[in-house]
Design a protein around this motif. Structure first.
Motif, PDB file in Angstrom:
ATOM      1  N   GLU A 169      32.305   1.916  52.693  1.00 30.89           N
ATOM      2  CA  GLU A 169      32.687   3.211  53.238  1.00 30.89           C
ATOM      3  C   GLU A 169      31.481   4.144  53.231  1.00 30.89           C
ATOM      4  OE1 GLU A 169      36.012   4.566  51.039  1.00 30.89           O
ATOM      5  OE2 GLU A 169      37.403   3.106  51.916  1.00 30.89           O
ATOM      6  N   ALA A 170      30.392   3.688  53.792  1.00 34.60           N
ATOM      7  CA  ALA A 170      29.153   4.462  53.850  1.00 34.60           C
ATOM      8  C   ALA A 170      28.365   4.008  55.067  1.00 34.60           C
ATOM      9  CB  ALA A 170      28.332   4.276  52.574  1.00 34.60           C
ATOM     10  N   GLU A 171      27.321   4.783  55.387  1.00 35.06           N
ATOM     11  CA  GLU A 171      26.500   4.458  56.554  1.00 35.06           C
ATOM     12  C   GLU A 171      25.296   3.612  56.188  1.00 35.06           C
ATOM     13  OE1 GLU A 171      25.482   8.083  58.414  1.00 35.06           O
ATOM     14  OE2 GLU A 171      27.544   8.745  58.700  1.00 35.06           O
ATOM     15  N   THR A 172      24.922   3.581  54.904  1.00 35.45           N
ATOM     16  CA  THR A 172      23.776   2.804  54.451  1.00 35.45           C
ATOM     17  C   THR A 172      24.153   2.070  53.173  1.00 35.45           C
ATOM     18  OG1 THR A 172      22.921   4.679  53.187  1.00 35.45           O
ATOM     19  CG2 THR A 172      22.116   4.430  55.449  1.00 35.45           C
ATOM     20  N   PHE A 173      23.246   1.236  52.708  1.00 37.32           N
ATOM     21  CA  PHE A 173      23.439   0.499  51.469  1.00 37.32           C
ATOM     22  C   PHE A 173      22.831   1.231  50.272  1.00 37.32           C
ATOM     23  CE2 PHE A 173      23.726  -2.757  54.727  1.00 37.32           C
ATOM     24  CZ  PHE A 173      24.841  -3.463  54.315  1.00 37.32           C
ATOM     25  N   LYS A 174      22.603   2.521  50.397  1.00 43.07           N
ATOM     26  CA  LYS A 174      21.981   3.278  49.317  1.00 43.07           C
ATOM     27  C   LYS A 174      22.987   3.570  48.214  1.00 43.07           C
ATOM     28  CE  LYS A 174      18.430   5.455  52.176  1.00 43.07           C
ATOM     29  NZ  LYS A 174      17.863   6.736  52.657  1.00 43.07           N
ATOM     30  N   CYS A 175      22.444   3.848  47.032  1.00 43.35           N
ATOM     31  CA  CYS A 175      23.277   4.139  45.871  1.00 43.35           C
ATOM     32  C   CYS A 175      24.062   5.426  46.100  1.00 43.35           C
ATOM     33  CB  CYS A 175      22.408   4.255  44.621  1.00 43.35           C
ATOM     34  SG  CYS A 175      23.321   4.687  43.123  1.00 43.35           S
ATOM     35  N   VAL A 176      25.243   5.504  45.480  1.00 43.97           N
ATOM     36  CA  VAL A 176      26.088   6.689  45.648  1.00 43.97           C
ATOM     37  C   VAL A 176      25.476   7.906  44.977  1.00 43.97           C
ATOM     38  CG1 VAL A 176      28.389   7.627  45.175  1.00 43.97           C
ATOM     39  CG2 VAL A 176      28.123   5.230  45.782  1.00 43.97           C
ATOM     40  N   SER A 177      24.778   7.701  43.870  1.00 45.15           N
ATOM     41  CA  SER A 177      24.262   8.824  43.076  1.00 45.15           C
ATOM     42  C   SER A 177      22.821   9.175  43.377  1.00 45.15           C
ATOM     43  CB  SER A 177      24.390   8.503  41.579  1.00 45.15           C
ATOM     44  OG  SER A 177      25.734   8.216  41.244  1.00 45.15           O
ATOM     45  N   CYS A 178      22.061   8.279  43.976  1.00 44.07           N
ATOM     46  CA  CYS A 178      20.651   8.567  44.270  1.00 44.07           C
ATOM     47  C   CYS A 178      20.309   8.006  45.643  1.00 44.07           C
ATOM     48  CB  CYS A 178      19.742   7.984  43.182  1.00 44.07           C
ATOM     49  SG  CYS A 178      19.798   6.186  43.080  1.00 44.07           S
ATOM     50  N   ASN A 179      19.027   8.019  45.971  1.00 44.16           N
ATOM     51  CA  ASN A 179      18.562   7.614  47.298  1.00 44.16           C
ATOM     52  C   ASN A 179      17.984   6.199  47.296  1.00 44.16           C
ATOM     53  OD1 ASN A 179      18.303   8.237  50.021  1.00 44.16           O
ATOM     54  ND2 ASN A 179      16.175   8.896  49.806  1.00 44.16           N
ATOM     55  N   ARG A 180      18.123   5.496  46.181  1.00 43.83           N
ATOM     56  CA  ARG A 180      17.583   4.131  46.114  1.00 43.83           C
ATOM     57  C   ARG A 180      18.596   3.119  46.655  1.00 43.83           C
ATOM     58  NH1 ARG A 180      15.347   3.092  40.178  1.00 43.83           N
ATOM     59  NH2 ARG A 180      17.384   4.001  39.651  1.00 43.83           N
ATOM     60  N   LEU A 181      18.079   1.940  46.955  1.00 45.00           N
ATOM     61  CA  LEU A 181      18.931   0.890  47.497  1.00 45.00           C
ATOM     62  C   LEU A 181      19.836   0.351  46.391  1.00 45.00           C
ATOM     63  CD1 LEU A 181      19.500  -0.817  50.051  1.00 45.00           C
ATOM     64  CD2 LEU A 181      17.888  -2.490  49.163  1.00 45.00           C
ATOM     65  N   GLY A 182      21.123   0.204  46.694  1.00 41.26           N
ATOM     66  CA  GLY A 182      22.078  -0.270  45.700  1.00 41.26           C
ATOM     67  C   GLY A 182      22.090  -1.778  45.603  1.00 41.26           C
ATOM     68  N   GLN A 183      21.733  -2.297  44.421  1.00 39.22           N
ATOM     69  CA  GLN A 183      21.719  -3.750  44.223  1.00 39.22           C
ATOM     70  C   GLN A 183      23.087  -4.293  43.844  1.00 39.22           C
ATOM     71  OE1 GLN A 183      19.548  -1.708  42.688  1.00 39.22           O
ATOM     72  NE2 GLN A 183      17.507  -2.273  43.415  1.00 39.22           N
ATOM     73  N   HIS A 184      23.985  -3.448  43.314  1.00 34.15           N
ATOM     74  CA  HIS A 184      25.301  -3.880  42.856  1.00 34.15           C
ATOM     75  C   HIS A 184      26.366  -3.210  43.720  1.00 34.15           C
ATOM     76  CE1 HIS A 184      23.340  -5.481  39.235  1.00 34.15           C
ATOM     77  NE2 HIS A 184      22.647  -4.350  39.226  1.00 34.15           N
ATOM     78  N   SER A 185      27.319  -4.015  44.211  1.00 32.82           N
ATOM     79  CA  SER A 185      28.369  -3.514  45.100  1.00 32.82           C
ATOM     80  C   SER A 185      29.722  -3.730  44.444  1.00 32.82           C
ATOM     81  CB  SER A 185      28.338  -4.223  46.456  1.00 32.82           C
ATOM     82  OG  SER A 185      27.099  -3.996  47.091  1.00 32.82           O
ATOM     83  N   CYS A 186      30.566  -2.707  44.517  1.00 33.75           N
ATOM     84  CA  CYS A 186      31.940  -2.797  44.047  1.00 33.75           C
ATOM     85  C   CYS A 186      32.841  -2.900  45.269  1.00 33.75           C
ATOM     86  CB  CYS A 186      32.312  -1.574  43.196  1.00 33.75           C
ATOM     87  SG  CYS A 186      34.038  -1.578  42.647  1.00 33.75           S
ATOM     88  N   LEU A 187      33.522  -4.029  45.420  1.00 40.14           N
ATOM     89  CA  LEU A 187      34.359  -4.243  46.590  1.00 40.14           C
ATOM     90  C   LEU A 187      35.729  -3.592  46.451  1.00 40.14           C
ATOM     91  CD1 LEU A 187      33.510  -7.948  47.371  1.00 40.14           C
ATOM     92  CD2 LEU A 187      32.866  -5.943  48.669  1.00 40.14           C
ATOM     93  N   ARG A 188      36.014  -2.977  45.319  1.00 38.06           N
ATOM     94  CA  ARG A 188      37.252  -2.223  45.165  1.00 38.06           C
ATOM     95  C   ARG A 188      37.041  -0.748  45.513  1.00 38.06           C
ATOM     96  NH1 ARG A 188      40.960  -3.635  40.111  1.00 38.06           N
ATOM     97  NH2 ARG A 188      41.089  -5.535  41.381  1.00 38.06           N
ATOM     98  N   CYS A 189      35.895  -0.212  45.146  1.00 42.41           N
ATOM     99  CA  CYS A 189      35.546   1.175  45.512  1.00 42.41           C
ATOM    100  C   CYS A 189      34.798   1.253  46.831  1.00 42.41           C
ATOM    101  CB  CYS A 189      34.706   1.814  44.411  1.00 42.41           C
ATOM    102  SG  CYS A 189      35.559   2.006  42.847  1.00 42.41           S
ATOM    103  N   LYS A 190      34.301   0.115  47.348  1.00 42.02           N
ATOM    104  CA  LYS A 190      33.530   0.060  48.600  1.00 42.02           C
ATOM    105  C   LYS A 190      32.284   0.931  48.504  1.00 42.02           C
ATOM    106  CE  LYS A 190      36.889  -2.358  50.302  1.00 42.02           C
ATOM    107  NZ  LYS A 190      36.758  -3.812  50.405  1.00 42.02           N
ATOM    108  N   ALA A 191      31.524   0.768  47.418  1.00 38.79           N
ATOM    109  CA  ALA A 191      30.332   1.577  47.191  1.00 38.79           C
ATOM    110  C   ALA A 191      29.269   0.712  46.529  1.00 38.79           C
ATOM    111  CB  ALA A 191      30.648   2.782  46.319  1.00 38.79           C
ATOM    112  N   CYS A 192      28.003   1.160  46.660  1.00 38.96           N
ATOM    113  CA  CYS A 192      26.861   0.476  46.065  1.00 38.96           C
ATOM    114  C   CYS A 192      26.274   1.331  44.947  1.00 38.96           C
ATOM    115  CB  CYS A 192      25.786   0.189  47.118  1.00 38.96           C
ATOM    116  SG  CYS A 192      26.270  -1.014  48.375  1.00 38.96           S
ATOM    117  N   PHE A 193      25.679   0.658  43.955  1.00 39.66           N
ATOM    118  CA  PHE A 193      25.072   1.337  42.823  1.00 39.66           C
ATOM    119  C   PHE A 193      23.741   0.661  42.513  1.00 39.66           C
ATOM    120  CE2 PHE A 193      29.656   1.603  42.359  1.00 39.66           C
ATOM    121  CZ  PHE A 193      29.853   2.967  42.215  1.00 39.66           C
ATOM    122  N   CYS A 194      22.780   1.460  42.060  1.00 38.33           N
ATOM    123  CA  CYS A 194      21.491   0.917  41.657  1.00 38.33           C
ATOM    124  C   CYS A 194      21.578   0.438  40.209  1.00 38.33           C
ATOM    125  CB  CYS A 194      20.393   1.963  41.832  1.00 38.33           C
ATOM    126  SG  CYS A 194      20.639   3.440  40.823  1.00 38.33           S
TER     127      CYS A 194
END
Length: 321
Positions: A169-194
Motif C-alpha cells: 500500500e505504497a508507491e515505493t519500496f522505501k521504509c515507512v519511517s525513513c527514506n531508506r530502502l526497506g529490506q523487510h516486508s510485512c504482508l499483513r500490514c503491506k509495508a516495508c521496514f529497514c
C-alpha cells in the motif's frame, strides 16, 4: 577422553529426536488437513462441504459423523478414556458423539481427551474470512489460510486474495519511517521496514527467525525473496507530469481526459460516415437484384442434368442438333 557411544545409546538418542519431532509436528498440523476442516459429502443432497454436524444445505444428520479432533468414525477403544462405557461393543454413528463444537460446527467423539481439549485448541475458533468477513456458520465451504499474510480465507475468495496479496500500500519500496530502502516486508500490514526500524520493543524476535513486524507482530519476510509490487493509482499526481499546472498535476489529468473525449467524438463521426456509405451501397445492390436474377435464370434455362435421383430416374431426351 569422552567415552565412545555404543549402538544402543545412539539408537536411544535417535528415538528421542524422532519423538521430539513428532510432538512438534502434531502442534503444527496444516489447516487443510485438520479433521474439523476435512471435506465431507452429504448423504442426502450429495453436496461437498466442510465437515459439520448437520448439512449446510439440507440440514440432514450424517450417518457416519467424523470427530473434529481425532478424525475417527468408529470408537473401538476398550479403555477408560471414553466417557460412555461400551466394553466389548464398537460404537458408530450418534452413539459415538459426545458434543458439537461451537466454533467449527463439527461433531466431537465421546473420548475424554477430545472433549476436554478440542474446544480450547480448535483451529477455527476465530476463523473469519478476511475478504467477505464470514465465519464458519455463514458458508458451507472449507477454511484456508493465505500463504503470505496467513489470514483466514473462505473457499470462494482464496484464489482472488492470494493473487493480489503481494501488493504494498505504497508507491515505493522505501521504509515507512525513513527514506531508506526497506529490506523487510510485512504482508499483513503491506509495508516495508529497514533494518533499524524493524526492531521492536513490544514483540521479541525468536532465534533463527525473521524479525516480527513492529506494528502487528507478524513475521516479516525478505523483500528480495518476494515478488512484491507497489499499488499504482490511476487518478492523482502519477497521471500528470511534474511540470503540469495545478495542484499535484490534476490539471494535466483533466486536459488529457478532455482530449480523449474529443478524439472519441471524432472517431464516432468517421464511423457514422462509413456506415452511411455502406447503406448506400446496399441500396444500389438491392435495385440491381432483379436484373441479376433474370440473368441467372437465362443461364440455367437450357441446362440438362440427365437422369437424377430426385426425378425418379426419369427418361430425358437429348435435344437433337
Amino acid at each position: 577422553m569422552p567415552k565412545k557411544k555404543t549402538g544402543a545409546r545412539k539408537k536411544a538418542e535417535n528415538r528421542r529426536e524422532r519423538e521430539k519431532q513428532i510432538r512438534a509436528s502434531r502442534a503444527n498440523i496444516d489447516l487443510a488437513k485438520h479433521p474439523c476442516n476435512a471435506s465431507m459429502e452429504c448423504d442426502k443432497c450429495q453436496r461437498r462441504q466442510k465437515n459439520r454436524a448437520f448439512c449446510y444445505f439440507c440440514n440432514s444428520v450424517q450417518k457416519l459423523p467424523i470427530c473434529a479432533q481425532c478424525g475417527k468414525t468408529k470408537c473401538m477403544m476398550k479403555s477408560s478414556d471414553c466417557v460412555i462405557k461400551h466394553a466389548g461393543v464398537y460404537s458408530t454413528g450418534l452413539a459415538m458423539v459426545g458434543a458439537i463444537c461451537d466454533f467449527c460446527e463439527a461433531w466431537v467423539c465421546h473420548g475424554r481427551k477430545c472433549l476436554s481439549t478440542h474446544a480450547c485448541i480448535c483451529p477455527l475458533a476465530d476463523a473469519e474470512c478476511i475478504e467477505c468477513e464470514r465465519n464458519v456458520w455463514d458458508h458451507g465451504g472449507r477454511i484456508f489460510a493465505c500463504s503470505f499474510c496467513h489470514n483466514f480465507l473462505c473457499e470462494d475468495d482464496q484464489f482472488e486474495h492470494q493473487a493480489s496479496c503481494q501488493v504494498l500500500e505504497a508507491e515505493t519500496f522505501k521504509c515507512v519511517s525513513c527514506n531508506r530502502l526497506g529490506q523487510h516486508s510485512c504482508l499483513r500490514c503491506k509495508a516495508c521496514f529497514c533494518d533499524d526500524h524493524v526492531r521492536s520493543k513490544v514483540f521479541k524476535q525468536e532465534k533463527g527467525k525473521e524479525p516480527p513486524c513492529p506494528k502487528c507482530g507478524h513475521e516479516t519476510q525478505q523483500t528480495k525473496d518476494l515478488s512484491m509490487s507497489t499499488r499504482s493509482l490511476k487518478f492523482g499526481r502519477q497521471t500528470g507530469g511534474e511540470d503540469a499546472d495545478g495542484a499535484s498535476g490534476y490539471d494535466a489529468y483533466w486536459k488529457s481526459l478532455s482530449a480523449s473525449k474529443a478524439g472519441d467524438a471524432g472517431d464516432r463521426e468517421d464511423e457514422y460516415d462509413e456506415y452511411e456509405a455502406e447503406d448506400d451501397d446496399e441500396d444500389e445492390n438491392d435495385e440491381g437484384g432483379k436484373d441479376s436474377d433474370t440473368e441467372t435464370t437465362d443461364v440455367f434455362s437450357n441446362l440438362n442434368l440427365g437422369r437424377t435421383y430426385a426425378s425418379g430416374y426419369a427418361h430425358y431426351e437429348e435435344p437433337e442438333d
